[in-house]
Write a protein that holds these residues in place. Structure first.
Motif, PDB file in Angstrom:
ATOM      1  N   ARG A  24       0.826  -1.207   0.000  1.00 19.23           N
ATOM      2  CA  ARG A  24       0.000   0.000   0.000  1.00 19.23           C
ATOM      3  C   ARG A  24       0.863   1.261   0.000  1.00 19.23           C
ATOM      4  N   VAL A  25       2.016   1.215   0.678  1.00 20.61           N
ATOM      5  CA  VAL A  25       2.969   2.322   0.600  1.00 20.61           C
ATOM      6  C   VAL A  25       3.475   2.469  -0.834  1.00 20.61           C
ATOM      7  N   ASN A  26       3.752   1.340  -1.456  1.00 18.89           N
ATOM      8  CA  ASN A  26       4.220   1.304  -2.842  1.00 18.89           C
ATOM      9  C   ASN A  26       3.202   1.934  -3.785  1.00 18.89           C
ATOM     10  N   ALA A  49      -2.112  -7.588  -5.723  1.00 19.31           N
ATOM     11  CA  ALA A  49      -1.800  -9.013  -5.504  1.00 19.31           C
ATOM     12  C   ALA A  49      -1.858  -9.419  -4.037  1.00 19.31           C
ATOM     13  N   SER A  50      -1.409  -8.568  -3.119  1.00 18.32           N
ATOM     14  CA  SER A  50      -1.353  -8.961  -1.709  1.00 18.32           C
ATOM     15  C   SER A  50      -2.374  -8.211  -0.856  1.00 18.32           C
ATOM     16  N   LEU A  51      -3.424  -7.700  -1.507  1.00 18.07           N
ATOM     17  CA  LEU A  51      -4.392  -6.866  -0.791  1.00 18.07           C
ATOM     18  C   LEU A  51      -5.739  -7.563  -0.608  1.00 18.07           C
ATOM     19  N   ASN A  63      -8.931  -2.983   0.491  1.00 18.09           N
ATOM     20  CA  ASN A  63      -7.812  -2.216  -0.051  1.00 18.09           C
ATOM     21  C   ASN A  63      -7.737  -2.324  -1.574  1.00 18.09           C
ATOM     22  N   SER A  64      -8.165  -3.466  -2.124  1.00 24.22           N
ATOM     23  CA  SER A  64      -8.247  -3.582  -3.580  1.00 24.22           C
ATOM     24  C   SER A  64      -9.241  -2.568  -4.132  1.00 24.22           C
ATOM     25  N   ALA A  65     -10.355  -2.377  -3.421  1.00 29.91           N
ATOM     26  CA  ALA A  65     -11.366  -1.403  -3.849  1.00 29.91           C
ATOM     27  C   ALA A  65     -10.792   0.016  -3.835  1.00 29.91           C
ATOM     28  N   VAL A 117     -10.965  -7.620 -10.128  1.00 31.83           N
ATOM     29  CA  VAL A 117     -10.322  -6.311 -10.293  1.00 31.83           C
ATOM     30  C   VAL A 117     -10.075  -6.039 -11.773  1.00 31.83           C
ATOM     31  N   ARG A 118      -9.599  -7.051 -12.488  1.00 30.66           N
ATOM     32  CA  ARG A 118      -9.324  -6.901 -13.924  1.00 30.66           C
ATOM     33  C   ARG A 118     -10.583  -6.486 -14.682  1.00 30.66           C
TER      34      ARG A 118
END
Length: 226
Positions: free
Chosen positions: A157-159, A178-180, A184-186, A211-212
């Motif tokens: 998330r920092v990235n 990928a790791s969310l 957080n994906s939303a 997501v795609r």
């Protein structure tokens, strides 16, 4: 914003008797302002190689990558290193799956840096970085700590915040969710929608089908090189 023409890339596996591994063969891609194009294909079809070529991490064997940089078109395949760095600084944003952790640098400073490099005031950089970290649910108690101590999801998330802190005209996204978790994906999908609305051209790889389907204006099929 992006025109890829006849792009080919073969890797030489020096550790395996110099075997040639063709990954891209005469690849073509056009991306317009305000659209998100998702690279789609099986593992080994060249998605990551094309994305990294768009950021000039890889130098293709042949072909051209024309990037709209301000009022000019720059071919990243032939451009000198100084021009590539200039394009990266103000035109192309990159979000990879992994944060390259800088020792002893706080999360807030990591996110602020690309904006500071453009000469934006420290106060404005801090305001925007804080807003992004809040939207991406990074607790404020972590902002002044080095991300090396964070979980994988927190680092990601920092990235993402760092990648979106500048309003880049072009964004390259390598599996940003990928790791969310879903929440957080939303938040990332919302950032992508906002970037598209302001006219950003986005190229991404998303293995999360939901997501795609949500972000893609079109899928760009990738196939193994001939």
């Amino acid at each position: 914003m992006i025109r890829v023409e006849n792009l080919s890339k073969t890797f030489v596996l020096h550790h395996q008797n110099g075997i040639n591994l063709p990954v891209l063969y005469k690849a073509e891609l056009t991306v317009n302002a305000g659209e998100c194009v998702v690279l789609h294909g099986h593992s080994g079809s060249g998605k990551s190689t094309l994305l990294r070529s768009l950021y000039a991490n890889y130098l293709p064997d042949e072909g051209h990558i024309h990037i709209k940089h301000g009022d000019e078109w720059v071919d990243l395949v032939t451009a000198p290193a100084r021009k590539v760095l200039e394009v990266r600084k103000g035109t192309i944003g990159w979000v990879s799956q992994f944060l390259r952790v800088i020792p002893r640098i706080s999360a807030l400073d990591v996110v602020m840096q690309p904006l500071l490099d453009l000469g934006v005031s420290k106060e404005d950089c801090r305001t925007k970085a804080s807003s992004l970290l809040t939207r991406l649910n990074v607790p404020e108690r972590l902002w002044h700590l080095a991300p090396s101590t964070f979980s994988g999801g927190e680092q990601q998330r920092v990235n993402i915040a760092r990648g979106f802190v500048v309003d880049y005209p072009i964004l390259l996204l390598d599996e940003p969710t990928a790791s969310l978790d879903d929440k957080n994906s939303a938040a990332v999908v919302e950032l992508i929608d906002e970037a598209k609305a302001r006219g950003a051209a986005i190229v991404g790889i998303f293995h999360d089908e939901a997501v795609r389907n949500r972000v893609a204006d079109r899928l760009h099929p990738m196939g193994a090189a001939a």
